[in-house]
Write a protein that holds these residues in place. Structure first.
Motif, PDB file in Angstrom:
ATOM      1  N   ASP A   9       0.829  -1.053  -0.138  1.00 39.74           N
ATOM      2  CA  ASP A   9       0.169  -0.228   0.036  1.00 39.74           C
ATOM      3  C   ASP A   9       0.967   1.350  -0.035  1.00 39.74           C
ATOM      4  OD1 ASP A   9      -2.929   1.592   0.588  1.00 39.74           O
ATOM      5  OD2 ASP A   9      -1.320   2.065   1.891  1.00 39.74           O
ATOM      6  N   PRO A  10      -0.026   2.281  -0.627  1.00 38.44           N
ATOM      7  CA  PRO A  10       0.967   3.296  -0.592  1.00 38.44           C
ATOM      8  C   PRO A  10       1.836   4.314   0.407  1.00 38.44           C
ATOM      9  CG  PRO A  10      -0.049   3.270  -2.909  1.00 38.44           C
ATOM     10  CD  PRO A  10      -0.836   2.631  -1.592  1.00 38.44           C
ATOM     11  N   GLU A  11       0.000   4.664   1.254  1.00 42.52           N
ATOM     12  CA  GLU A  11       0.713   4.860   2.775  1.00 42.52           C
ATOM     13  C   GLU A  11       1.056   4.215   3.316  1.00 42.52           C
ATOM     14  OE1 GLU A  11      -2.808   5.354   4.435  1.00 42.52           O
ATOM     15  OE2 GLU A  11      -3.858   7.105   2.798  1.00 42.52           O
ATOM     16  N   ASP A  12       1.298   2.585   3.216  1.00 44.28           N
ATOM     17  CA  ASP A  12       2.250   1.647   4.016  1.00 44.28           C
ATOM     18  C   ASP A  12       3.671   2.325   3.893  1.00 44.28           C
ATOM     19  OD1 ASP A  12      -0.267   1.151   5.660  1.00 44.28           O
ATOM     20  OD2 ASP A  12      -0.312  -0.873   4.098  1.00 44.28           O
ATOM     21  N   LEU A  13       4.172   2.236   2.666  1.00 46.20           N
ATOM     22  CA  LEU A  13       5.110   2.740   2.183  1.00 46.20           C
ATOM     23  C   LEU A  13       6.014   4.042   2.278  1.00 46.20           C
ATOM     24  CD1 LEU A  13       5.124   1.093  -1.376  1.00 46.20           C
ATOM     25  CD2 LEU A  13       6.348  -0.141   0.503  1.00 46.20           C
ATOM     26  N   ALA A  14       4.885   5.175   2.102  1.00 43.16           N
ATOM     27  CA  ALA A  14       5.395   6.503   2.802  1.00 43.16           C
ATOM     28  C   ALA A  14       6.111   5.671   4.054  1.00 43.16           C
ATOM     29  CB  ALA A  14       4.418   7.589   2.126  1.00 43.16           C
ATOM     30  N   PHE A  15       4.686   5.650   5.335  1.00 40.90           N
ATOM     31  CA  PHE A  15       4.763   5.777   6.575  1.00 40.90           C
ATOM     32  C   PHE A  15       6.041   5.146   6.692  1.00 40.90           C
ATOM     33  CE2 PHE A  15       4.513   3.363  10.635  1.00 40.90           C
ATOM     34  CZ  PHE A  15       3.963   4.292  11.714  1.00 40.90           C
ATOM     35  N   LEU A  16       6.613   3.576   6.543  1.00 40.31           N
ATOM     36  CA  LEU A  16       7.576   2.561   6.575  1.00 40.31           C
ATOM     37  C   LEU A  16       8.962   3.456   6.270  1.00 40.31           C
ATOM     38  CD1 LEU A  16       8.479   0.489   7.544  1.00 40.31           C
ATOM     39  CD2 LEU A  16       8.524  -1.073   5.240  1.00 40.31           C
ATOM     40  N   HIS A  17       9.184   4.549   5.281  1.00 36.56           N
ATOM     41  CA  HIS A  17       9.584   5.240   4.858  1.00 36.56           C
ATOM     42  C   HIS A  17      10.199   5.830   5.927  1.00 36.56           C
ATOM     43  CE1 HIS A  17      12.732   8.128   2.837  1.00 36.56           C
ATOM     44  NE2 HIS A  17      12.605   7.291   1.496  1.00 36.56           N
ATOM     45  N   ALA A  18       9.203   6.588   5.875  1.00 35.37           N
ATOM     46  CA  ALA A  18       9.621   8.220   6.930  1.00 35.37           C
ATOM     47  C   ALA A  18      10.014   7.688   7.804  1.00 35.37           C
ATOM     48  CB  ALA A  18       8.163   8.670   7.220  1.00 35.37           C
ATOM     49  N   THR A  19       9.825   6.621   9.100  1.00 39.32           N
ATOM     50  CA  THR A  19       9.849   5.895  10.189  1.00 39.32           C
ATOM     51  C   THR A  19      11.049   5.210  10.253  1.00 39.32           C
ATOM     52  OG1 THR A  19       7.395   5.239  10.419  1.00 39.32           O
ATOM     53  CG2 THR A  19       9.167   4.404  12.450  1.00 39.32           C
ATOM     54  N   ILE A  20      12.004   4.770   9.145  1.00 43.01           N
ATOM     55  CA  ILE A  20      13.444   4.452   9.291  1.00 43.01           C
ATOM     56  C   ILE A  20      13.838   6.258   8.830  1.00 43.01           C
ATOM     57  CG2 ILE A  20      14.884   2.550   7.203  1.00 43.01           C
ATOM     58  CD1 ILE A  20      12.429   0.948   6.708  1.00 43.01           C
ATOM     59  N   ALA A  21      13.427   7.059   8.072  1.00 44.22           N
ATOM     60  CA  ALA A  21      14.486   8.508   8.013  1.00 44.22           C
ATOM     61  C   ALA A  21      14.390   8.447   9.248  1.00 44.22           C
ATOM     62  CB  ALA A  21      13.703   8.844   6.909  1.00 44.22           C
ATOM     63  N   GLU A  22      13.548   8.710   9.995  1.00 46.28           N
ATOM     64  CA  GLU A  22      13.869   9.524  10.940  1.00 46.28           C
ATOM     65  C   GLU A  22      14.266   8.370  12.466  1.00 46.28           C
ATOM     66  OE1 GLU A  22      10.292   9.655  15.169  1.00 46.28           O
ATOM     67  OE2 GLU A  22       9.610   9.848  12.986  1.00 46.28           O
ATOM     68  N   PHE A  23      14.278   7.047  12.315  1.00 46.65           N
ATOM     69  CA  PHE A  23      15.349   6.429  13.029  1.00 46.65           C
ATOM     70  C   PHE A  23      16.827   6.499  12.586  1.00 46.65           C
ATOM     71  CE2 PHE A  23      17.933   2.641  13.910  1.00 46.65           C
ATOM     72  CZ  PHE A  23      17.133   2.647  15.142  1.00 46.65           C
ATOM     73  N   VAL A  24      17.596   6.984  11.279  1.00 46.32           N
ATOM     74  CA  VAL A  24      18.751   7.231  10.646  1.00 46.32           C
ATOM     75  C   VAL A  24      19.041   7.804  11.213  1.00 46.32           C
ATOM     76  CG1 VAL A  24      19.625   7.245   9.068  1.00 46.32           C
ATOM     77  CG2 VAL A  24      18.471   5.312   8.762  1.00 46.32           C
ATOM     78  N   SER A  25      17.798   9.617  10.976  1.00 43.43           N
ATOM     79  CA  SER A  25      18.837  10.801  11.826  1.00 43.43           C
ATOM     80  C   SER A  25      18.642  10.650  13.433  1.00 43.43           C
ATOM     81  CB  SER A  25      17.411  11.780  10.940  1.00 43.43           C
ATOM     82  OG  SER A  25      17.414  12.942  11.234  1.00 43.43           O
ATOM     83  N   ALA A  26      18.138   9.921  14.108  1.00 45.56           N
ATOM     84  CA  ALA A  26      17.900  10.200  15.217  1.00 45.56           C
ATOM     85  C   ALA A  26      19.990   9.279  15.931  1.00 45.56           C
ATOM     86  CB  ALA A  26      16.779   9.628  15.884  1.00 45.56           C
ATOM     87  N   THR A  27      19.589   8.243  15.594  1.00 45.97           N
ATOM     88  CA  THR A  27      20.452   7.164  15.592  1.00 45.97           C
ATOM     89  C   THR A  27      22.011   7.122  14.746  1.00 45.97           C
ATOM     90  OG1 THR A  27      20.002   5.337  15.034  1.00 45.97           O
ATOM     91  CG2 THR A  27      18.841   5.927  16.601  1.00 45.97           C
ATOM     92  N   GLY A  28      22.102   7.250  13.533  1.00 41.03           N
ATOM     93  CA  GLY A  28      23.060   7.348  13.010  1.00 41.03           C
ATOM     94  C   GLY A  28      23.479   5.930  12.205  1.00 41.03           C
ATOM     95  N   SER A  29      22.498   4.454  11.936  1.00 41.69           N
ATOM     96  CA  SER A  29      21.983   3.523  11.918  1.00 41.69           C
ATOM     97  C   SER A  29      22.478   3.519  10.524  1.00 41.69           C
ATOM     98  CB  SER A  29      20.647   2.445  12.552  1.00 41.69           C
ATOM     99  OG  SER A  29      20.958   1.745  11.232  1.00 41.69           O
ATOM    100  N   GLU A  30      23.491   2.661  10.144  1.00 41.12           N
ATOM    101  CA  GLU A  30      24.278   2.804   8.522  1.00 41.12           C
ATOM    102  C   GLU A  30      23.048   1.158   8.234  1.00 41.12           C
ATOM    103  OE1 GLU A  30      28.142   0.523   9.386  1.00 41.12           O
ATOM    104  OE2 GLU A  30      28.677   2.649  10.528  1.00 41.12           O
ATOM    105  N   VAL A  31      22.534   0.415   9.158  1.00 42.76           N
ATOM    106  CA  VAL A  31      21.550  -0.781   8.172  1.00 42.76           C
ATOM    107  C   VAL A  31      20.595   0.378   7.850  1.00 42.76           C
ATOM    108  CG1 VAL A  31      20.287  -2.741   9.063  1.00 42.76           C
ATOM    109  CG2 VAL A  31      22.564  -2.423   9.883  1.00 42.76           C
ATOM    110  N   GLY A  32      19.776   0.975   8.985  1.00 47.23           N
ATOM    111  CA  GLY A  32      19.363   1.544   8.575  1.00 47.23           C
ATOM    112  C   GLY A  32      19.275   2.830   7.265  1.00 47.23           C
ATOM    113  N   GLN A  33      20.137   3.197   7.011  1.00 45.72           N
ATOM    114  CA  GLN A  33      20.762   3.435   5.675  1.00 45.72           C
ATOM    115  C   GLN A  33      20.954   3.066   4.768  1.00 45.72           C
ATOM    116  OE1 GLN A  33      21.104   6.934   6.038  1.00 45.72           O
ATOM    117  NE2 GLN A  33      20.884   6.677   3.967  1.00 45.72           N
TER     118      GLN A  33
END
Length: 377
Positions: A9-33
């Motif tokens: 679902d496009p909404e699910d994909l957008a939400f998932l991408h935004a969540t991972i991006a927020e996580f990478v921004s806060a933690t600098g996770s290499e796996v998330g990047q």
């Protein structure tokens, strides 16, 4: 039960991408990047866990929304759909919004009314007089004058008490002392039969409308702490308290009846000492523990159990508020070094115990934030 679905679902994909991006921004996770760099191909590796009950609730909300917009009218050949035309709200509408080319829009409720010249909107309406109610016959009333008040001499003063005229209170008696009333109410609490007299506090959570807009705790601690002493009075101080049994109740063996009684008697400092004897981090367990102690509470056999989890959480929160929680280094070091792998609750508790014993402890964590399950789930 749940369904395991692919994320399409496009909404699910957008939400998932935004969540991972927020996580990478806060933690600098290499796996998330790495996941973001290969997006949306990497999205195929995710699975959507969709509970059946949640699906049913979403479908019911969708059906209600469609039903609310199912009423429509035709204006100049155009179909207008509006939730304001719901028959359930027709009588609550005073003025119909103006529509170009139309003088008045007929609502479903108005369509059932008969047409008459008296109801025309173009003519002046004369106000109708409400029907008069028949008057009740007047009954004779006998007025009795109050007896005269006789002022007697009190303490050698004629008609005066404590230097004031009768009926006037001293200023000490006229002030509404809320603190004194609360103290008197607490003194009247019955610890012996509290489990019979008092009910379990059930309003534990904040209003969902309020907490869905923030990331604060879901518990309404202000309301919980207000009646905490009453809840502590419900503890029966059982002869065989299963609540602190490591096999049936608290896996840490917290001395629950003891600190419940200390809270009832307002001895918060000693309650903290009793709690920290067996629990290194009550600020964790007071919030995330599923509270098997309450499931093992003897009172829970025929009544709702004691709110042990809330009492434990309040003890440690009160200690932080009063500045009682401080780093206490051991007096003597053994010279031995110990490595703890993993910074979850068990790893931190083991490190705390070894540090108290005098060892030099180093905690290792593979992630870039400590906390283990408490941080990453």
């Amino acid at each position: 039960m749940v369904d395991l679905l692919s994320v399409e679902d496009p909404e699910d994909l957008a939400f998932l991408h935004a969540t991972i991006a927020e996580f990478v921004s806060a933690t600098g996770s290499e796996v998330g990047q790495a996941v973001l760099d290969t997006w949306p191909v990497s999205a195929t590796g995710f699975v959507k866990v969709f509970p059946h009950e949640y699906q049913r609730a979403l479908q019911e909300l969708k059906d209600e929304a469609e039903a609310a917009n199912s009423f429509s009218v035709t204006v100049n050949g155009d179909c207008i759909t509006s939730p304001n035309l719901d028959i359930r709200n027709a009588y609550a509408i005073d003025n119909t919004p103006a529509v170009p080319g139309m003088r008045h829009v007929v609502l479903p409720a108005e369509a059932l009314e008969p047409d008459s010249d008296e109801d025309s909107d173009d003519e002046e309406k004369s106000p109708k007089q409400p029907p008069k109610m028949p008057l009740m016959p007047k009954m004779p009333v006998k007025i009795i004058a109050p007896p005269p008040v006789k002022i007697v001499e009190v303490n050698g003063q004629n008609g005066h008490t404590n230097g004031h005229t009768n009926g006037v209170k001293d200023i000490e008696d006229s002030i509404n002392d809320v603190g004194m009333k609360k103290k008197k109410r607490e003194n009247l609490l019955d610890k012996t039969r509290g489990f019979v007299k008092y009910k379990r506090e059930t309003k534990l959570y904040r209003d969902p409308e309020e907490r869905q807009h923030d990331w604060e705790e879901i518990f309404d601690f202000k309301n919980v702490r207000r009646g905490l002493k009453t809840q502590a009075a419900r503890c029966m101080d059982c002869g065989v308290p299963f609540c602190h049994s490591t096999s049936h109740g608290c896996p840490l063996g917290n001395i629950i009846p003891k600190f419940n009684d200390l809270v009832f008697h307002n001895d918060w400092k000693e309650a903290l000492n009793q709690l920290t004897q067996t629990n290194n981090f009550p600020e964790f367990t007071g919030r995330v523990c599923p509270a098997p102690c309450e499931g093992a509470c003897v009172l829970g056999i025929n009544e709702p159990p004691v709110t042990i989890k809330n009492i434990e959480c309040t003890i440690i929160d009160n200690a932080f508020d009063n500045g009682w929680i401080k780093a206490t280094a051991p007096r003597n070091r053994t010279g031995k070094k110990v490595a703890i792998v993993g910074s979850g609750p068990s790893g931190l508790a083991a490190a705390d115990q070894l540090n108290k014993a005098g060892h030099t402890v180093t905690v290792y964590e593979r992630n870039n934030r400590c906390g283990g399950l408490l941080m990453y789930g």
